[in-house]
Design a protein around this motif. Structure first.
Motif, short mmCIF file in Angstrom:
data_model
loop_
_atom_site.label_atom_id
_atom_site.label_comp_id
_atom_site.label_asym_id
_atom_site.label_seq_id
_atom_site.Cartn_x
_atom_site.Cartn_y
_atom_site.Cartn_z
N VAL A 255 0.88 -1.19 0.00
CA VAL A 255 0.00 0.00 0.00
C VAL A 255 0.91 1.23 0.00
N ARG A 257 -0.02 4.52 -0.75
CA ARG A 257 -0.60 5.86 -0.60
C ARG A 257 -0.59 6.25 0.87
N GLU A 258 -0.28 7.52 1.12
CA GLU A 258 -0.27 8.05 2.47
C GLU A 258 -1.38 9.07 2.58
N LEU A 259 -2.11 9.01 3.69
CA LEU A 259 -3.24 9.91 3.87
C LEU A 259 -2.80 11.36 3.73
N ILE A 301 -4.78 2.77 4.78
CA ILE A 301 -4.31 4.14 4.47
C ILE A 301 -4.92 5.12 5.48
N ASN A 302 -6.23 4.94 5.74
CA ASN A 302 -6.90 5.85 6.68
C ASN A 302 -6.38 5.69 8.10
N ASN A 306 0.56 2.20 6.12
CA ASN A 306 0.82 1.77 4.73
C ASN A 306 2.14 1.01 4.68
#
Ligand SMILES: CCCCCCC[C@@H](O)CC(=O)SCCNC(=O)CCNC(=O)[C@H](O)C(C)(C)COP(=O)(O)OP(=O)(O)OC[C@H]1O[C@@H](n2cnc3c(N)ncnc32)[C@H](O)[C@@H]1OP(=O)(O)O
Length: 725
Positions: A255, A257-259, A301-302, A306
């Protein structure tokens, strides 16, 4: 087992005049089915047209006593093929999409026409005939459909872009048809066969071809089309008598993507190894499962969890998931004695016999031993996936030990470990492993938290701190209340390692050099043991039962043979401590503390002596901060000055010259007599009246002096006696 019969079932076999199709048509005919043999009668390249191919097979079936009709239409016109079946037999139960041709060319030379022709016959043809049977099958709530794919589609094959694309297209077509047909009793399966036929002649070498007869493919097709077969949506590769089922498998992936941050191509590049790492895989069978995985990724992510940096050898999420096998270790009194020697217990020290002689009445275990049964499990920590670390970079960072029961000198203990967190400390990774240890009755004896610092392994974009970590705590901002100084043996590490930590860092100069050390260093847990002993003798009457918990940070390495000075500050039931390497002045233990049970040592200071006289003591620290050692005693003639005060004023004062006093002062006493003075009212009066010599009182045990002695040439012990003087 009865034979698989197809009596009354109607089968369409496209391309049934030759090769695989012929094989299927004959077999279905033999097994009681009504067969529509479709064949355009063209060459393998799709040129020409003749009725002969289909007619021959129909005749063969009829000769065998079966029922069959021929159809000569191209599969592009599926309705015409199906019409033949409905007109002759009134229904369609089974469709074998088998017809196909080849137009092999390298992609560079392939014309659009060649591309289109192959799509038209294979993909569009299968679509067309299937479309024509679909509503009939839906209405009758029964159907069996076979798509013929190819290993060339699945794996690719030089010179067959058109064919590969069409063959893989058929897999996609079947996947969705299997879903749409399910509730109508229509099962759609795909085969990817290799067989020696007209089509593959010259492509498959002759010798190999002998082992790849169409008759080895036919049985699977017949079974997949039988009532008894419940398979739906399967893809099967087969050749030469071997059959296997295929499925999609994916890497666990990452994963990235970072918030609240933009996901960049650089993130992808940096984490590529994790994206393509097949070590951990997932089988996803439906689009629903695939969507669920997306949901899981978004949830992570949330939650700020990640896999960024997951090509890094440290991957916290993986490590935290790992389940370690419990570890059982048995120990007896001799293991305990060996451990005590390893942390500097000595028969030369007062009161240590109970740690070193198993037949002592009060033989007991120094609580810091609690790290030993758990350590071996911690050693296996690096077996967890996500912790690919170089052993020469490992240092013990911190240790927490909490005791729930006294440790028995003989026990079988089982430890269970989990990695609770891996912190990214920039200069290194701090791996937090929690180990709970239970006795044979299943009761928890102690809990350890190991923090292993892996130098140079930071930068994996992980958390810097965590609530699970037992934090270090700074001592109060004043001079230490007490201290104990003790020299370790040059072979201290050699001795300590016999208790189970065999890390070569502590004995092998070559290994130590790889870790950047000039010589082997002392085990952190050995210093941990020294600190525990020092606090025990200073604040806990050397009583293991008074120790509740121990937390240390290993701030600087110690070399075997160096002198350790434990500085202590007592605040309630907590003893803050710092350990200094005397030779260098470096603090090797910082932010450390030991919690005592029920303010045990507080009681010692505040308790009422038997006689009722309430005594407390202060130590006035004067002079150089050096410890009173026997050497110093010899050199300067240390003098104890005993003052008895009344109403805040010195009422009487005695000096005790340790060099010349009665009896030879023993090393243990010189090192750490306790400043808590226990003395009866009568004796206080006797001393005050001059009828009892305080030295005599001290040496004959009437006046108990135990605990800390500050490092001073001159020591004033002020008795604040409430005795009525
Ligand atoms: C798989 C098998 C498992 C086996 C386990 C253990 C096996 C044993 O045999 C090994 C041993 O016993 S080794 C001997 C004992 N340990 C030592 O000698 C280590 C001494 N400590 C050091 O050298 C440095 O503190 C050092 C190198 C640890 C850190 O120093 P620096 O890199 O200079 O760090 P610094 O810049 O001061 O601080 C950076 C962040 O790290 C935190 N930190 C510092 N020291 C730590 C330590 N000892 N433990 C945990 N965290 C530590 C700092 O707080 C800082 O983080 P933040 O900024 O978030 O506060």
């Amino acid at each position: 087992m009865g034979s698989l019969r197809f009596d009354g079932k109607v089968v369409i076999v496209t391309g049934g005049g030759q090769g695989l199709g012929r094989e299927y048509a004959l077999e279905f005919g033999k097994r009681g089915a009504f067969v529509v043999v479709n064949d355009l009668g063209s060459t393998p390249g799709g040129v020409g047209k003749t009725t002969k191919a289909a007619d021959n097979v129909v005749e063969e079936i009829r000769n065998l006593g079966g029922k069959a009709v021929a159809n000569y239409d191209s599969v592009e016109f599926g309705e015409k093929v199906v019409k033949t079946a409905l007109e002759n037999f009134g229904r369609i139960d089974i469709l074998i999409n088998n017809a196909g041709i080849l137009r092999d060319r390298t992609f560079k030379r392939m014309s659009e026409e060649e591309w289109d022709l192959i799509q038209k016959v294979h993909l569009k043809g299968a679509f067309s005939v299937t479309k024509a049977v679909w509503s009939t099958m839906q209405q009758q709530k029964y159907g069996r459909i076979i798509m013929t794919s190819s290993p060339a589609g699945i794996y690719g094959n030089f010179g067959q872009t058109n064919y590969s694309a069409a063959k893989m297209g058929l897999v996609g077509l079947a996947n969705t048809l299997a879903l749409e047909g399910k509730k109508y009793g229509i099962q759609v399966n795909t085969i990817a066969p290799t067989a020696m036929t007209r089509l593959t002649k010259g492509i498959i070498p002759e010798a190999a071809g002998k082992e790849m007869k169409p008759e080895y493919v036919m049985p699977l097709v017949v079974y997949l089309c039988h009532d008894s077969c419940k398979e739906n949506g399967g893809v099967f590769e087969l050749a030469g008598g071997h059959i296997c089922k295929l499925r999609w498998q994916r890497t666990k992936g990452a994963v990235l993507r970072e918030l609240g941050k933009r996901m960049t191509p650089e993130d992808v590049k940096e984490n590529w190894d994790a994206v393509v790492d097949w070590k951990e895989t997932e089988v996803v069978q439906t689009i629903g499962e695939s969507t669920m995985k997306v949901g899981e990724a978004v949830a992570r992510i949330n939650a700020g969890d990640n896999d960024l940096g997951s090509n890094h050898p440290i991957q916290p999420a993986l490590a935290k998931k790992h389940e370690f096998k419990p570890y059982t270790q048995k120990h007896d009194a001799f293991d305990i004695i060996l451990y005590h020697l390893g942390i500097g217990a000595s028969t030369k020290q007062q009161g240590h016999l109970k740690f070193l002689f198993e037949r002592s009445q009060d033989f007991c275990v120094i609580p810091s031993f609690g790290v030993i049964p758990a350590f071996r499990l911690n050693e296996h920590m690096a077996s967890a996936p996500g912790l690919k670390i170089d052993y020469t970079r490992i240092l013990h960072g911190e240790q927490y030990l909490e005791l729930f029961k006294p440790i028995s000198p003989e026990a079988t203990l089982t430890s269970k470990m989990k990695i609770s967190e891996v912190l990214d400390k920039g200069s290194g990774a701090a791996i937090i492993a929690d180990v709970n240890t239970f006795d044979e009755s299943g009761e928890k004896v102690f809990h350890n938290q190991f923090v292993t610092f892996v130098v140079g392994y930071g930068g994996f974009k992980g958390k810097r701190s965590s609530d699970v970590l037992k934090v270090v705590m700074n001592p109060p901002d004043r001079k230490p209340d007490a201290l104990v100084e003790e020299r370790t043996n040059v072979d201290q590490a050699t001795l300590y390692r016999l208790s189970g930590d065999h890390n070569p860092l502590h004995i092998d100069p070559a290994f130590a050099a790889m870790g950047g050390f000039k010589t082997p260093i002392l085990h952190g847990l050995c210093s941990f043991g020294y600190a525990t002993r020092h606090v025990m003798q200073t604040y806990a009457d050397n009583d293991p039962a008074k120790i509740k918990a121990i937390k240390v940070r290993f701030a600087k390495p110690v070399l075997p043979g160096q002198t350790l000075r434990t500085e202590m500050w007592k605040e309630g039931s907590r003893v803050f401590l710092r350990m200094i390497v005397v030779e260098t002045g470096a603090a090797c233990l910082t932010g450390s503390y030991i919690d005592l049970v029920d303010s045990g040592s507080e009681k010692v200071q505040e308790s009422e002596p038997e006689s009722g006289a309430k005594l407390s003591s202060d130590i006035l620290f004067e002079g150089a901060a050096e410890r009173l050692t026997p050497d110093m005693v010899k050199k300067v003639g240390a003098i104890f000055q005993w003052n008895i005060t009344k109403d805040g004023k010195v009422a009487k004062s005695w000096e005790m010259d340790l060099m010349n006093g009665p009896g030879v002062i023993r090393q243990g006493q010189a090192k750490s007599p306790d400043c808590t003075v226990t003395i009866s009212d009568d004796d206080v009066m006797a001393i005050f009246n001059g009828s009892l010599d305080p030295q005599q009182a001290f040496f004959n045990g009437k006046m108990g002096v135990k605990g800390n002695i500050m490092l001073a040439q001159k020591l004033d012990v002020i008795f604040k006696s409430q005795a009525k003087l």
